[in-house]
Design a protein around this motif. Structure first.
Motif, mmCIF file in Angstrom:
data_model
loop_
_atom_site.group_PDB
_atom_site.id
_atom_site.type_symbol
_atom_site.label_atom_id
_atom_site.label_comp_id
_atom_site.label_asym_id
_atom_site.label_seq_id
_atom_site.Cartn_x
_atom_site.Cartn_y
_atom_site.Cartn_z
ATOM 1 N N LEU A 1 69.162 28.103 76.199
ATOM 2 C CA LEU A 1 69.647 26.790 75.781
ATOM 3 C C LEU A 1 70.503 26.928 74.513
ATOM 4 C CD1 LEU A 1 69.448 23.701 76.382
ATOM 5 C CD2 LEU A 1 67.609 23.630 74.685
ATOM 6 N N ALA A 2 70.041 27.685 73.532
ATOM 7 C CA ALA A 2 70.786 27.852 72.283
ATOM 8 C C ALA A 2 72.096 28.595 72.522
ATOM 9 C CB ALA A 2 69.931 28.609 71.263
ATOM 10 N N ASP A 3 72.057 29.637 73.363
ATOM 11 C CA ASP A 3 73.274 30.399 73.629
ATOM 12 C C ASP A 3 74.300 29.557 74.368
ATOM 13 O OD1 ASP A 3 74.674 33.059 73.687
ATOM 14 O OD2 ASP A 3 74.547 32.673 75.833
ATOM 15 N N GLU A 4 73.818 28.751 75.346
ATOM 16 C CA GLU A 4 74.719 27.898 76.118
ATOM 17 C C GLU A 4 75.432 26.896 75.208
ATOM 18 O OE1 GLU A 4 76.424 26.538 79.795
ATOM 19 O OE2 GLU A 4 75.245 28.303 79.293
ATOM 20 N N TYR A 5 74.686 26.224 74.331
ATOM 21 C CA TYR A 5 75.290 25.215 73.464
ATOM 22 C C TYR A 5 76.174 25.852 72.386
ATOM 23 C CZ TYR A 5 72.958 21.198 75.508
ATOM 24 O OH TYR A 5 72.587 20.208 76.343
ATOM 25 N N LEU A 6 75.889 27.064 71.999
ATOM 26 C CA LEU A 6 76.739 27.754 71.034
ATOM 27 C C LEU A 6 78.138 27.961 71.617
ATOM 28 C CD1 LEU A 6 77.223 29.321 68.393
ATOM 29 C CD2 LEU A 6 76.283 31.346 69.539
ATOM 30 N N ARG A 7 78.185 28.483 72.831
ATOM 31 C CA ARG A 7 79.491 28.729 73.441
ATOM 32 C C ARG A 7 80.226 27.431 73.758
ATOM 33 N NH1 ARG A 7 78.875 30.441 78.069
ATOM 34 N NH2 ARG A 7 76.632 30.662 78.306
ATOM 35 N N LEU A 8 79.464 26.413 74.284
ATOM 36 C CA LEU A 8 80.112 25.145 74.617
ATOM 37 C C LEU A 8 80.654 24.458 73.371
ATOM 38 C CD1 LEU A 8 77.673 23.748 77.327
ATOM 39 C CD2 LEU A 8 79.910 24.777 77.671
ATOM 40 N N CYS A 9 79.909 24.493 72.276
ATOM 41 C CA CYS A 9 80.354 23.866 71.041
ATOM 42 C C CYS A 9 81.623 24.557 70.507
ATOM 43 C CB CYS A 9 79.243 23.912 69.997
ATOM 44 S SG CYS A 9 79.688 23.142 68.427
ATOM 45 N N TYR A 10 81.634 25.884 70.522
ATOM 46 C CA TYR A 10 82.791 26.621 70.007
ATOM 47 C C TYR A 10 84.043 26.334 70.833
ATOM 48 C CZ TYR A 10 85.843 30.521 68.873
ATOM 49 O OH TYR A 10 86.919 31.284 68.510
ATOM 50 N N HIS A 11 83.890 26.378 72.179
ATOM 51 C CA HIS A 11 85.065 26.123 73.020
ATOM 52 C C HIS A 11 85.520 24.688 72.916
ATOM 53 C CE1 HIS A 11 85.220 30.124 74.660
ATOM 54 N NE2 HIS A 11 83.974 30.058 75.126
ATOM 55 N N GLY A 12 84.594 23.753 72.713
ATOM 56 C CA GLY A 12 84.982 22.366 72.521
ATOM 57 C C GLY A 12 85.826 22.189 71.274
ATOM 58 N N LEU A 13 85.434 22.843 70.184
ATOM 59 C CA LEU A 13 86.220 22.747 68.947
ATOM 60 C C LEU A 13 87.567 23.433 69.106
ATOM 61 C CD1 LEU A 13 83.416 23.451 66.338
ATOM 62 C CD2 LEU A 13 84.503 21.262 66.822
ATOM 63 N N ARG A 14 87.605 24.563 69.812
ATOM 64 C CA ARG A 14 88.882 25.254 70.048
ATOM 65 C C ARG A 14 89.831 24.407 70.878
ATOM 66 N NH1 ARG A 14 91.615 29.535 68.473
ATOM 67 N NH2 ARG A 14 91.988 30.226 70.591
ATOM 68 N N ALA A 15 89.277 23.630 71.809
ATOM 69 C CA ALA A 15 90.115 22.767 72.634
ATOM 70 C C ALA A 15 90.756 21.669 71.802
ATOM 71 C CB ALA A 15 89.289 22.154 73.777
ATOM 72 N N LYS A 16 90.036 21.191 70.774
ATOM 73 C CA LYS A 16 90.596 20.155 69.905
ATOM 74 C C LYS A 16 91.638 20.733 68.948
ATOM 75 C CE LYS A 16 86.545 17.088 69.754
ATOM 76 N NZ LYS A 16 85.527 16.487 68.872
ATOM 77 N N ASP A 17 91.372 21.903 68.438
ATOM 78 C CA ASP A 17 92.248 22.501 67.413
ATOM 79 C C ASP A 17 92.477 23.978 67.757
ATOM 80 O OD1 ASP A 17 93.643 23.306 65.235
ATOM 81 O OD2 ASP A 17 92.057 22.902 63.768
#
Length: 873
Positions: free
Chosen positions: A712-728
């Protein structure tokens, strides 16, 4: 009959009577009549002795050369001194000797030999285009009627002209320039091509344009020649670009302007060349083409001073490049890579229409212009002008004719001959112009000195003027006298604290000022003599008093009246407002009591909506990351599906063959099976991501279920990082994990704990990307944003087993003064519009109330922050 000298040591006198047998020896003139006597003995600035007589002229004795020169009684061959007496003599500080005579005349004697000799071309009565001084007595000069070698000692002339049918003669009689190469040959540019003359053999070799030979001279109308350090010759033409002659191969390379190439020569009329210390070649052009800089490696030209007509390019002994042009003298700055006009910020140094220039042995720059010759000193802060009073009278100075002989003699050609001189023999005169204020006017009326007026004494003695505010329209007249150059001087004036720049007066030498505001000013006049470049300045202070209503005490009175009136109005308005506000307050209290109840209900509803908004915001944080994550398995599914289609086509083709290869068919079927397994694998991966997204988006049902906390922690780590990269797209950070694999699955509400982890990760990435004033002991803190996520099995404070989840960043940390507020609802440190302040508050409730756990924070300013979640198992 007494002219004596006294030896100071011995006190003995020596008498110098008239010596008719040796008239050049020191003696007084012969007696002429019984009343004749010596009237004065004066020493001038050159230490010459001048001796005047009552009736028999005067003499000048040079104690260095021991020679005597007589004036008067027809002894002066020049005829400039026409009298027979000398009555009084005065040597002035500017180097002149003033002399009065019994014949009612006043003479000004210039003791300096500042006359520049002019040599008229009597050979063919034409102008001189170029020079080459071979020795102290041999001078070559080029004209429109051929080339001439003049031997000054024996006064002989050798003439070189075009002789029809003789290929060993000049190709054309119009010779425009001369240079001597390293082999001792002379190269001549003419209107009929390039010529090479061997002075020893007198043989002339012609280089002319051949339309059938691309390596020949580009055009016969040659104008200028220059030789670089590799002995290449640069040949400028009148309207056809320029050529470079390789003297070893005899081949010409052509350079011309091309309308389609911005890096080509700016114009085709080339007037000057110069090779600098970098071996780049500067090319001057006419036709408003400016300067071109040729880079040998690229073969391209860089352009400077567009719309300028260039006549000369030189480099002084300091390595500075100077350009003479129609608009003046330019200086090149290598650091800024541009040219600046010398007159910019240097009043009095404006020299227009420069025809040719050269440096002398003392690094002075000499320039020939349309109206005379100028010398710019080695410090480049003043110049001297040599005009009519220096013997420079010309109707047209020729372009590019400046030449310096090996002995330092300078040459400048004009339409009728040439000027030749040794610079060191021209001495700069001492003394500056005399500036005087000659008149003062108020409102157009002349003001005379006297009590009761602004001029208490004569304007000559006045140092300051005190004027009333009504006397702010005034004018001055003035005069500047330079006895060394009565006509050519430059005058500037400026009213300090009013004029922004120095100004030049009109021809009437009177300046006007209108409606000058009250204040303190200083009227300055300065003048420079073009004969020696020395400035003189005079100033007078002017104080214009303000009217009484503009004085400081009037402003104080106005201020007191204003405050008194303002205070009275304030008191009246305050009492009126208090009365009205009391009535409004009573009515408002009644209305507010009713509104408070409505507001409380609305607040509860709003809080519920904000909490839901925060949950949806966390979903938005995941959306971009999920899109990135789901794209990978979908790409695999599509790729393997396309591959299976190709394998099926190959299998069908194989089965239709008469002789089937079952081994190939088995291989194809095995490949199909492997691809189908991979499609199934990545399809399940995409399905798991979608289920996770749906699980996060739906409201929590409050039911705990076994969950792999590491996954769960690893999944949200990657999703959070890619979400921020998509914005900026510019965002970047390092992610580090440390998971305890012994934990296994624990009972939690996964969508709620996932929201908490997502919120902490979002804050951590935000903080890690913030700029830091200082750094920690870890070098990583100073170089790149980093987020650490770790899990660990622990013992809870109650003594039971538990799990710890840590999220750490290397951001700037949380200040101690706000640390206790971070879990409060609506508290945020993010800029307005970037955070609701509910993320940590909701996270706190989910962990403590929903799971019976604990969430705490550890931080250190300048190094980072760690959030720790402790969940019971």
């Amino acid at each position: 009959d007494g002219l004596h000298s006294m030896d100071r040591k011995t006190g003995l006198f020596k008498r110098y009577g008239y010596n008719a047998a040796n008239p050049s020896a020191l003696s007084r003139p012969a007696l002429k009549g019984v009343d004749d006597h010596i009237t004065f003995i004066t020493e001038d600035a050159n230490q010459n002795l001048w001796i005047g007589t009552f009736a028999n002229g005067l003499v000048m004795y040079n104690p260095i050369t021991k020679k005597l020169t007589r004036f008067g009684n027809n002894a002066d061959k020049s005829g400039e001194f026409k009298d027979n007496s000398g009555w009084l003599a005065y040597p002035s500080s500017d180097g002149f000797l003033w002399l009065s005579t019994q014949q009612n005349n006043l003479y000004r004697i210039d003791i300096y030999t500042n006359k520049i000799p002019f040599f008229k071309n009597d050979i063919n009565n034409s102008g001189v285009n170029a020079f080459y001084k071979e020795s102290a007595s041999v001078l070559w000069f080029a004209t429109d009627s051929g080339l001439y070698r003049k031997d000054i000692k024996n006064n002989s002339i050798i003439k070189y002209i075009n002789e029809p049918g003789n290929s060993n003669s000049l190709s054309n009689n119009i010779v425009t320039s001369i240079i001597k190469d390293k082999q001792g040959d002379l190269w001549l540019s003419t209107n009929g091509g390039l010529n090479r003359l061997n002075p020893t053999t007198k043989r002339i070799t012609r280089y002319q344009h051949n339309p059938n030979d691309k390596n020949s001279l580009g055009n016969d109308l040659t104008f200028k020649i220059y030789q670089d350090h590799q002995s290449n010759l640069f040949i400028g033409t009148n309207g056809f670009g320029f050529d470079i002659l390789n003297t070893q191969t005899g081949k010409f390379t052509h350079y011309k302007n091309s309308s389609t190439d911005t890096n080509s020569l700016s114009k085709n009329f080339t007037t000057a060349f110069l090779e600098d210390e970098t071996n780049d070649v500067w090319v001057g052009t006419g036709e408003n083409g400016g300067i071109n800089r040729l880079n040998w490696q690229s073969g391209k030209f860089k352009h400077y001073l567009p719309d300028a007509n260039i006549s000369s390019i030189i480099r002084d002994s300091d390595g500075i490049i100077w350009v003479g042009a129609e608009r003046g003298l330019y200086r090149y700055n290598r650091k800024s890579d541009n040219f600046s006009l010398l007159d910019e910020g240097n009043k009095g140094l404006a020299i227009n229409d420069i025809r040719s220039m050269i440096t002398d042995n003392q690094n002075n720059i000499w320039m020939a212009s349309a109206n005379g010759i100028y010398r710019l000193n080695e410090k480049r802060d003043w110049d001297i002008y040599y005009g009519k009073e220096s013997g420079v009278v010309t109707q047209f100075m020729y372009y590019g004719t400046a030449h310096k002989g090996e002995d330092g003699e300078l040459f400048f050609g004009d339409y009728a001959g040439y000027f030749a001189f040794y610079p060191e023999k021209l001495k700069a005169r001492s003394g500056s112009p005399i500036i005087e204020l000659t008149g003062f006017w108020l409102h157009g009326q002349a003001v005379k000195a006297g009590s009761g007026g602004p001029l208490q004494e004569s304007l000559y003695k006045t140092k300051d003027l005190n004027l009333q505010h009504s006397q702010n329209v005034f004018s001055f007249s003035f005069n500047a006298v330079d006895y060394g150059n009565l006509e050519d001087k430059i005058i500037y004036y400026k009213l300090e604290n009013y004029d922004k720049e120095w100004r030049q007066p009109s021809s009437e030498s009177r300046v006007y000022y209108f409606n000058i505001p009250s204040g303190k000013y200083s009227f300055h006049i300065k003048a420079v003599s073009r004969s020696n470049g020395i400035w003189a300045e005079k100033n007078i202070a002017i104080n214009i008093t303000p009217p009484w209503w503009s004085t400081w005490w009037a402003y104080c009175l106005f201020g007191l009246l204003f405050f008194a009136i303002a205070y009275s109005l304030y008191r009246f308005q305050k009492e009126r407002v208090i009365k009205v506000e009391r009535e409004r307050t009573r009515e408002r209290d009644l209305a507010q009591a009713k509104e408070i109840e409505k507001a409380y209900l609305k607040l509860s509803t709003t809080q519920t909506q904000l909490i839901q908004s925060e949950k949806m915001a966390s979903l938005g944080e995941l959306t971009a990351g999920i899109a990135h994550e789901i794209q990978n398995p979908l790409n695999f599914v599509n790729n393997f599906s396309d591959l299976n289609t190709e394998l099926i086509d190959e299998l069908l083709v194989e089965r239709k063959k008469e002789v089937r290869d079952f081994k190939i068919e088995d291989d194809l079927l095995n490949n199909l099976k492997e691809n189908e397994q991979k499609i199934n694998q990545h399809g399940r991966r995409a399905d798991a991501i979608v289920k996770g997204m749906l699980q996060h988006s739906r409201s929590s049902n409050g039911i705990k279920e076994p969950t792999d906390i590491n996954a769960l922690a690893d999944e949200y780590l990657r999703l959070c990082y890619h979400g921020l990269r998509a914005k900026d797209k510019s965002f970047n950070a390092t992610m580090k994990t440390d998971f305890d694999e012994t934990i296994g699955k624990i009972n939690i509400i996964p969508q709620d704990v996932g929201r908490v982890i997502l919120n902490l990760l979002t804050n951590a990435f935000y903080a890690a990307a913030l700029p830091r004033k200082g750094g920690g002991s870890d070098p990583a803190y100073k170089h790149n944003p980093t987020v650490w996520v770790s899990t660990k099995r622990i013992i809870t404070p109650s003594g039971d087993g538990g799990v710890s989840i840590s999220v750490r960043d290397n951001g700037p940390g949380i200040p101690e003064k706000i640390l206790e507020k971070i879990f409060n609802p609506f508290f945020t440190t993010k800029p307005s519009g970037q955070g609701t302040g509910l993320g940590l508050s909701l996270s706190y409730d989910i962990i403590t109330k929903g799971h019976g756990g604990e969430i705490k924070v550890e931080t250190k300013e300048g190094e980072g922050t760690t959030f720790i979640i402790q969940l019971p198992v």
